[in-house]
Scaffold this motif. Structure first.
Motif, PDB file in Angstrom:
ATOM      1  N   THR A  82      55.443  -4.245 -51.328  1.00  0.00           N
ATOM      2  CA  THR A  82      53.935  -3.349 -51.513  1.00  0.00           C
ATOM      3  C   THR A  82      53.108  -4.253 -52.527  1.00  0.00           C
ATOM      4  O   THR A  82      51.993  -4.296 -52.490  1.00  0.00           O
ATOM      5  CB  THR A  82      54.394  -2.295 -52.107  1.00  0.00           C
ATOM      6  N   TYR A  83      53.839  -5.036 -53.226  1.00  0.00           N
ATOM      7  CA  TYR A  83      53.057  -5.793 -54.421  1.00  0.00           C
ATOM      8  C   TYR A  83      53.178  -7.236 -54.283  1.00  0.00           C
ATOM      9  O   TYR A  83      54.196  -7.785 -54.109  1.00  0.00           O
ATOM     10  CB  TYR A  83      53.591  -5.488 -55.860  1.00  0.00           C
ATOM     11  N   ASP A  84      51.970  -8.139 -54.401  1.00  0.00           N
ATOM     12  CA  ASP A  84      52.163  -9.501 -54.394  1.00  0.00           C
ATOM     13  C   ASP A  84      52.498 -10.113 -55.566  1.00  0.00           C
ATOM     14  O   ASP A  84      52.665 -11.203 -55.796  1.00  0.00           O
ATOM     15  CB  ASP A  84      50.540  -9.778 -54.084  1.00  0.00           C
TER      16      ASP A  84
ATOM     17  N   LEU B  71      52.791  -8.723 -47.424  1.00  0.00           N
ATOM     18  CA  LEU B  71      52.396  -7.356 -47.730  1.00  0.00           C
ATOM     19  C   LEU B  71      52.209  -6.171 -46.868  1.00  0.00           C
ATOM     20  O   LEU B  71      51.827  -6.747 -45.814  1.00  0.00           O
ATOM     21  CB  LEU B  71      51.106  -7.564 -48.727  1.00  0.00           C
ATOM     22  N   LYS B  72      52.762  -5.230 -47.245  1.00  0.00           N
ATOM     23  CA  LYS B  72      52.936  -4.134 -46.438  1.00  0.00           C
ATOM     24  C   LYS B  72      51.404  -3.514 -45.940  1.00  0.00           C
ATOM     25  O   LYS B  72      51.248  -2.865 -44.799  1.00  0.00           O
ATOM     26  CB  LYS B  72      53.576  -2.943 -46.945  1.00  0.00           C
ATOM     27  N   ASP B  73      50.220  -3.925 -46.641  1.00  0.00           N
ATOM     28  CA  ASP B  73      49.093  -3.465 -46.167  1.00  0.00           C
ATOM     29  C   ASP B  73      48.406  -4.650 -45.339  1.00  0.00           C
ATOM     30  O   ASP B  73      47.138  -4.335 -45.154  1.00  0.00           O
ATOM     31  CB  ASP B  73      48.290  -3.209 -47.436  1.00  0.00           C
ATOM     32  N   ALA B  74      49.183  -5.539 -44.844  1.00  0.00           N
ATOM     33  CA  ALA B  74      48.484  -6.594 -43.779  1.00  0.00           C
ATOM     34  C   ALA B  74      48.297  -5.760 -42.650  1.00  0.00           C
ATOM     35  O   ALA B  74      48.716  -4.666 -42.238  1.00  0.00           O
ATOM     36  CB  ALA B  74      49.702  -7.499 -43.581  1.00  0.00           C
ATOM     37  N   GLY B  75      47.219  -6.375 -41.846  1.00  0.00           N
ATOM     38  CA  GLY B  75      46.543  -5.844 -40.806  1.00  0.00           C
ATOM     39  C   GLY B  75      47.455  -6.193 -39.587  1.00  0.00           C
ATOM     40  O   GLY B  75      48.497  -6.964 -39.755  1.00  0.00           O
TER      41      GLY B  75
ATOM     42  N   ASP C 237      62.437  -4.526 -45.826  1.00  0.00           N
ATOM     43  CA  ASP C 237      61.633  -3.754 -46.924  1.00  0.00           C
ATOM     44  C   ASP C 237      62.597  -4.206 -48.294  1.00  0.00           C
ATOM     45  O   ASP C 237      63.888  -4.671 -48.096  1.00  0.00           O
ATOM     46  CB  ASP C 237      61.690  -2.341 -46.562  1.00  0.00           C
TER      47      ASP C 237
ATOM     48  N   VAL D  34      56.885   3.971 -41.468  1.00  0.00           N
ATOM     49  CA  VAL D  34      56.521   2.923 -41.606  1.00  0.00           C
ATOM     50  C   VAL D  34      57.338   2.244 -40.322  1.00  0.00           C
ATOM     51  O   VAL D  34      56.733   1.373 -39.684  1.00  0.00           O
ATOM     52  CB  VAL D  34      57.191   2.024 -42.814  1.00  0.00           C
TER      53      VAL D  34
ATOM     54  N   ASP E 216      63.715  -0.332 -42.832  1.00  0.00           N
ATOM     55  CA  ASP E 216      62.599   0.195 -43.847  1.00  0.00           C
ATOM     56  C   ASP E 216      63.210   1.624 -44.106  1.00  0.00           C
ATOM     57  O   ASP E 216      63.769   2.375 -42.904  1.00  0.00           O
ATOM     58  CB  ASP E 216      61.356   0.084 -43.336  1.00  0.00           C
TER      59      ASP E 216
END
Length: 225
Positions: free
Chosen positions: A90-92, A110-114, A59, A18, A13
């Motif tokens: 970043t986008y699904d 997705l990058k916003d995954a927990g 990434d 990140v 990345d």
């Protein structure tokens, strides 16, 4: 003491924060070790050759060489057949994710995954298991496969499969696990796994992720966007 070696992960990345965040999280896990950090796609390919990781967190948008081309180079490189690529996006609805799956990626996240989802994804990909995020993947592939032509007709591509293997491929395309496929077709999970493996060999699929792509391209998934 657990004798199983830790899962080797390569981080790719161009954003330092990140990478640092992922490394801090992964270093806390006893069964995962970070073997390298790449700031661009070209560096990712070089480090993958040098470290032979189990999983590359890749990434898509990076300088010098993007994640899709880097994935293709890793997938095609001799001696790196066991290296799995997990695409980060970043986008699904990113069309590039579909391209990455065709290039040889084993799944995406997705990058916003927990944190728990990321750790689970790494372990699943390292084990060579099913494609991640099936709900999002179904929408994505259904959306873009309709705009593309397969190199051969569906009939030609599937002619090498038995009727049972076609049934299994259709269920793989719906995101089912081997256990679920077995239950649906009244087979043992081991038998379902065998049919999946044979379909992969006959269709020249690198892994289960590419079977999902083929199921959509040939219309076997039964999914419409």
């Amino acid at each position: 003491m657990n004798a199983t070696p830790p899962i080797k992960v390569l981080l790719a990345d161009d954003e330092r924060l990140v990478r640092s965040g992922f490394k801090v999280l992964l270093d806390l896990e006893d069964d995962i070790t970070v073997v390298g950090e790449a700031t661009n796609g070209a560096e990712a390919v070089e480090l993958a050759r040098a470290t032979r990781p189990d999983v590359v967190l890749m990434d898509i948008r990076m300088p010098r060489l993007d994640g899709i081309r880097a994935t293709a180079q890793i997938a095609a490189a001799a001696g790196m057949e066991r290296v799995k690529v997990l695409i980060l996006t970043t986008y699904d609805t990113d069309e590039n994710v579909f391209d990455a799956l065709q290039a040889g990626a084993s799944g995406f996240l997705l990058k916003d995954a927990g944190p728990a989802e990321l750790l689970h994804a790494i372990r699943v990909i390292a084990a060579g298991d099913a494609l991640l995020a099936p709900r999002i993947t179904r929408r994505l592939i259904g959306q873009f496969t309709a705009q593309r032509r397969a190199a051969k007709s569906a009939e030609d591509r599937l002619a090498v499969l038995t009727d049972r293997e076609c049934e299994v491929l259709a269920l793989v395309g719906q995101g089912m696990s081997n256990d679920e496929i077995g239950a649906a077709l009244f087979l043992s999970p081991a038998t379902a796994r065998t049919h999946v493996s044979r379909a992969m060999v006959k269709l020249g699929a690198r892994d289960r992720a590419q079977l999902v792509v083929i199921a959509y391209q040939t219309g076997l998934s039964g999914f419409t966007s």
